[in-house]
Scaffold this active site. Sequence first.
Site, PDB file in Angstrom:
ATOM      1  N   ASP A   1      61.488 -52.671  18.616  1.00  0.00           N
ATOM      2  CA  ASP A   1      61.053 -53.558  17.959  1.00  0.00           C
ATOM      3  C   ASP A   1      61.929 -54.607  17.262  1.00  0.00           C
ATOM      4  O   ASP A   1      63.197 -54.281  17.415  1.00  0.00           O
ATOM      5  CB  ASP A   1      59.932 -53.251  16.799  1.00  0.00           C
ATOM      6  CG  ASP A   1      58.855 -54.074  16.439  1.00  0.00           C
ATOM      7  OD1 ASP A   1      59.085 -55.320  16.703  1.00  0.00           O
ATOM      8  OD2 ASP A   1      57.760 -53.720  15.903  1.00  0.00           O
TER       9      ASP A   1
HETATM   10  C1  BGC Z   1      56.411 -56.850  15.604  1.00  0.00           C
HETATM   11  C2  BGC Z   1      56.041 -56.603  17.084  1.00  0.00           C
HETATM   12  C3  BGC Z   1      56.136 -57.683  17.771  1.00  0.00           C
HETATM   13  C4  BGC Z   1      57.517 -58.350  17.487  1.00  0.00           C
HETATM   14  C5  BGC Z   1      57.974 -59.594  18.337  1.00  0.00           C
HETATM   15  C6  BGC Z   1      57.677 -57.244  15.322  1.00  0.00           C
HETATM   16  O1  BGC Z   1      57.803 -57.874  13.965  1.00  0.00           O
HETATM   17  O2  BGC Z   1      56.206 -55.492  14.668  1.00  0.00           O
HETATM   18  O3  BGC Z   1      54.605 -56.162  16.906  1.00  0.00           O
HETATM   19  O4  BGC Z   1      56.146 -57.740  19.236  1.00  0.00           O
HETATM   20  O5  BGC Z   1      58.006 -58.753  16.041  1.00  0.00           O
HETATM   21  O6  BGC Z   1      57.375 -60.696  17.827  1.00  0.00           O
END
Ligand code: BGC
Length: 734
Positions: free
Chosen positions: A255
């Site tokens: 993530d």
């Molecule tokens: C989130 C994810 C997301 C990623 C990219 C993160 O902060 O937890 O769900 O896919 O950002 O935007």
Amino acid sequence: MSDVISTLLAHMTLDEKIGQLNLVIAGDAVTGATVSEGVVQKIASGAVGGMFGVYGATPVRALQTVALEKSRLKIPLIFGLDVIHGHRTIFPIPLGLSCSWDLAMIENVAKLSGDEAAAEGLHWVFSPMVDITRDARWGRCAEAAGEDAYLGSRISAAMVRGYQENGDNSLLACVKHFALYGAAEAGRDYHTADMSRLAMFEQYFPPYKAAVDAGVASVMSSFNDVEGIPATGNKWLLTDVLRKQWGFDGFVVSDYTSVNEMIDHGMGDLQTVSALALKAGLDMDMVGEGFLTTLKKSLDEGKVTEDDITTACARILRAKQKLGLFDNPFRNLRDESPKEIILSPKHRAAARDAAARSCVLLKNDNILPLQKTAKIALIGPLADDKRNMQGTWSIAGNWEECVSVLQGMKNAAPAADISYALGANVTDDPLIAAKANIFGEKVIIDPRPENELIAEAVREAELADVIVAVVGEAQEMSGEAASRADIGLPGKQSALIAALAATGKPLVMVFLSGRPLTIVNESKQAGAIVAMWFGGTEAGNGIADVLFGDYNPAGKLSMSFPYAVGQIPVYYNHKKTGRPYAGEFPGVVDVPSKFRSRYLDIPNEPLYPFGFGLSYTTFEYGDVTLSETAARGNATLTASVTVMNTGAHDGEETVQLYITDPVASLSRPVRELKGFEKIALKRGESKTVQFTITTDHLKFYNNDLHHDWEAGEFIIAIGPNSAQTRGVAVTWEK
Ligand code: BGC
């Protein structure tokens, strides 16, 4: 490994291999403190494998061209984005979609979202998000499919199919957040999640596994720790469970900076955590560049092997190959965003349909549907609002394209006499408003005193036949980093509902939210209540279809509505207690029961249970019949029930199958959803619904994590929701 990929790998330098593991961000999809820098130069030097946050012909073409013309090996980039519930056409938030229990519709939503995303040069969507959540304080309930492993698994698989099995527009899906992210302690985002392996395998893992079984191409690791080790560096999770047990053969992405965040988890410095992540089975590093900046050193110091790096790189190259990027790096890209796809009438119609199907009718004292000629007082901060219709994670959506509730009602009932008043602000707290406005202005505070706003609304209400109050959260009051401790209607909206109810006029409360809310008082004051979540681009038309009866609501809750925050976590498939509470003792009501599992001040039951939702018509369930009440071995049973539409409207009903295992070698949940079927019934029509039951439905994980069933008695129950079922017993011997 295919020949093309092995040949390519043989030509790659170590730096180029590490470069493929680097996922950078550009554009405005930033969800962390770190932003990628020097992106173009890095692409040219082969230090980038993929990008996200960029879409549309011009930027995608330009950046891909840099990779193809400037980098030594001309390996195409993979472009990803958080396409969560639509791309340009926004569909209801996933929590709303899950309340439709309509798998074909959900699959189609994924497909149409993919069509739009593909047309704008995207290859990869960070969806489905299927974290099980039993805690409505957690803002990301909005993005998930509710509290139940079975429903969540069916939805997970449907979405993967929708994204990945879509002909030329097929994209790579990414199931997230692996794992347990929805179990953040106290509902506070990014917090630890601590649970038994039994709960993981029984309750929390199934939706991720369902995505893997459906062939999902990628998995995103979660921010939280699992058994003390952050998921991003957790080998047990990313390798032993995911790859070895489940046979996952795609790639795992972190993530947003979750590799780096392991430093704050207390796992060591950047080099240490990056090596830990690679060794654990992480292939791609999102934004943080821990892999890019430290893996070479770790290789020199013998902390990782070249093989570890090559394996991760090969997985990413294989995904690119699967997409056909080596043959066609500009896959599907059009010079102009095609009007026949983006926000097309077909997509808008599907969004409208989905918005209506996601609504859940929680109460109706014969007020709905509304007459199309009624005099309606439309009140509330979200009634004439377009900014909050899409809901969280609608990165490429444009709120100006949205249909407000007021507009939708006017469209549906031009002959109705609709007056409007604000009634209350979503919040009067400038700090909460500022937090909700972080991605653009969603909350605009009317400075008039609260009493004046309410008085104005009451005046309108008194002149009307019926009041429709549209209240709830602003869209960024749920979503990422949007946990709330008090999940009632924010601001003065409860006072508004009370004042409107006091007029004595029929009151319909429609609410927007990204989570279940605590609405006990409102549930008594309003004569009708509809949960519309955040309905997307066509929210206003969708809710108008429901309010005027052009669509008969059929949604069923995928998350229990707590009676009070103190009940959380509250969910239907809880375990048993040795001191169950069954109400006060009959005949001795003046002697309250003691030493029972209950609260002194509130009921044990949620306000509205999992699976609950009303219709404008009524359905009557007959008795459940079983093809056999004594079975043996691998028998196949049929459970049947006849459901009759006994009301005055045609309608749809989701018939739900629950199984209870009363006695086993470990204490089992009180009941578990094991099947459902959504049927349409005309007025007066009845249908017999049949469920096939095999021993697979009886299996559970024991404390050795062995998945099997145990002989004995089972209760097979069917009904309209988790709290109202009729059951029959079957004895099943080995
Ligand atoms: C989130 C994810 C997301 C990623 C990219 C993160 O902060 O937890 O769900 O896919 O950002 O935007």
